[in-house]
Design a protein around this motif. Structure first.
Motif, PDB file in Angstrom:
ATOM      1  N   LEU A 138       0.837  -1.203   0.000  1.00 56.86           N
ATOM      2  CA  LEU A 138       0.000   0.000   0.000  1.00 56.86           C
ATOM      3  C   LEU A 138       0.869   1.248   0.000  1.00 56.86           C
ATOM      4  N   MET A 184      -2.973  -1.856  -9.504  1.00 57.50           N
ATOM      5  CA  MET A 184      -3.434  -0.510  -9.170  1.00 57.50           C
ATOM      6  C   MET A 184      -2.334   0.532  -9.395  1.00 57.50           C
ATOM      7  N   SER A 185      -1.077   0.124  -9.230  1.00 61.46           N
ATOM      8  CA  SER A 185       0.032   1.069  -9.411  1.00 61.46           C
ATOM      9  C   SER A 185       0.163   1.519 -10.857  1.00 61.46           C
ATOM     10  N   ASN A 208       2.489   2.204  -3.148  1.00 63.18           N
ATOM     11  CA  ASN A 208       1.585   2.795  -4.133  1.00 63.18           C
ATOM     12  C   ASN A 208       1.225   4.246  -3.838  1.00 63.18           C
ATOM     13  N   TYR A 258      -6.924  -1.947   0.307  1.00 66.94           N
ATOM     14  CA  TYR A 258      -6.120  -2.437   1.430  1.00 66.94           C
ATOM     15  C   TYR A 258      -7.012  -2.884   2.591  1.00 66.94           C
ATOM     16  N   GLU A 274       1.904   9.070  -4.971  1.00 65.76           N
ATOM     17  CA  GLU A 274       0.754   9.129  -5.881  1.00 65.76           C
ATOM     18  C   GLU A 274       0.289  10.566  -6.057  1.00 65.76           C
ATOM     19  N   ASN A 326      -6.693   2.845  -3.344  1.00 65.61           N
ATOM     20  CA  ASN A 326      -5.712   1.906  -2.802  1.00 65.61           C
ATOM     21  C   ASN A 326      -5.986   1.583  -1.344  1.00 65.61           C
ATOM     22  N   PHE A 343      -2.231  -4.687  -5.801  1.00 63.71           N
ATOM     23  CA  PHE A 343      -1.502  -3.428  -5.688  1.00 63.71           C
ATOM     24  C   PHE A 343      -0.613  -3.181  -6.906  1.00 63.71           C
TER      25      PHE A 343
END
Length: 263
Positions: free
Chosen positions: A109, A150-151, A112, A129, A116, A125, A147
């Motif tokens: 988490l 999502m990144s 990421n 999580y 951001e 995110n 993750f």
């Protein structure tokens, strides 16, 4: 259940978190989040989140990155605080029975969100999580895959994905998004192809081609089987679906799962 200030829990876990270092490197977080009230289990999780970001903060040299880091960590803590009631019992069990899972997805988490740019992605995110922590299925590989995916997504990617789901609470469409952001449809096509590469959307062209190929293979197998007979029967030629010039897409089960996690 007893309630604790984040500052008090940081004092109690001084060696693990490095209270003095946190106060020096993340002053805005300490100032605003230090008085957040947490139940003990979730408070320990919040401390772990702050502690995990210290090595990153120690390498931040540019002020705008420092401010972004503080903002993102603070937003993450606010979301955890809002949802602590649903997390508390689960966190106590995880810290006791599966601390490695908790630590690894916390690190994922932070990887990421620390840098951001889009605040909405921080929220997505953190929601993912929390929902991963709440799940009974603590598979670290699946958690890390979430993750990792999502990144590589942005807010527009998520908005396009939502259009293909049943979660259209804001009434958005491809056309309305194009009008809002002054985008061309061919630019949206690149996003659809990107989501397809991550397994979140599936091309109907690809699906039809696979079905057609499967039908052809079955047809040839039947022909081969009949040709071995002295009196072979006719094999009906399969009816193949015609692939149109314009591709269309549908959301996959993985895409729906990700939207559920971040929602």
């Amino acid at each position: 259940m007893d309630r604790y200030k984040l500052k008090d829990l940081m004092d109690a876990t001084k060696e693990e978190v490095g209270k003095e270092i946190v106060e020096k490197l993340l002053p805005a977080v300490v100032q605003e989040a230090g008085n957040f009230l947490f139940d003990k289990g979730v408070g320990m999780l919040a401390c772990e989140m702050v502690g995990s970001v210290v090595p990153v903060a120690n390498n931040v040299l540019l002020s705008y990155k420092q401010h972004r880091l503080e903002r993102n960590v603070l937003n993450a803590l606010k979301i955890v605080q809002r949802r602590q009631t649903e997390l508390e019992n689960r966190m106590s069990n995880l810290f006791e029975n599966n601390p490695l899972y908790t630590r690894q997805i916390t690190e994922a988490l932070l990887d990421n969100i620390v840098d951001e740019i889009q605040e909405k992605l921080v929220e997505y995110n953190v929601n993912g999580y929390i929902n991963l922590l709440k799940s009974d299925h603590t598979n670290i590989d699946l958690g890390l895959m979430f993750f990792k995916t999502m990144s590589q997504l942005n807010d527009l990617d998520i908005r396009i994905l939502k259009v293909y789901s049943n979660l259209k609470t804001d009434g958005e469409s491809i056309v309305s998004i194009c009008n809002e952001l002054d985008l061309e449809l061919n630019q949206i096509q690149f996003i659809k192809e990107k989501l397809e590469r991550f397994g979140l959307l599936q091309s109907r062209h690809e699906e039809m081609n696979e079905n057609n190929l499967d039908a052809i293979v079955k047809y040839l197998e039947k022909v081969k089987k009949e040709n071995r007979k002295k009196n072979p029967d006719d094999v009906k030629v399969p009816s193949l679906k015609r692939v149109s010039g314009t591709d269309s897409y549908r959301i996959t089960s993985l895409g729906r799962h990700y939207l559920t996690l971040i929602g």
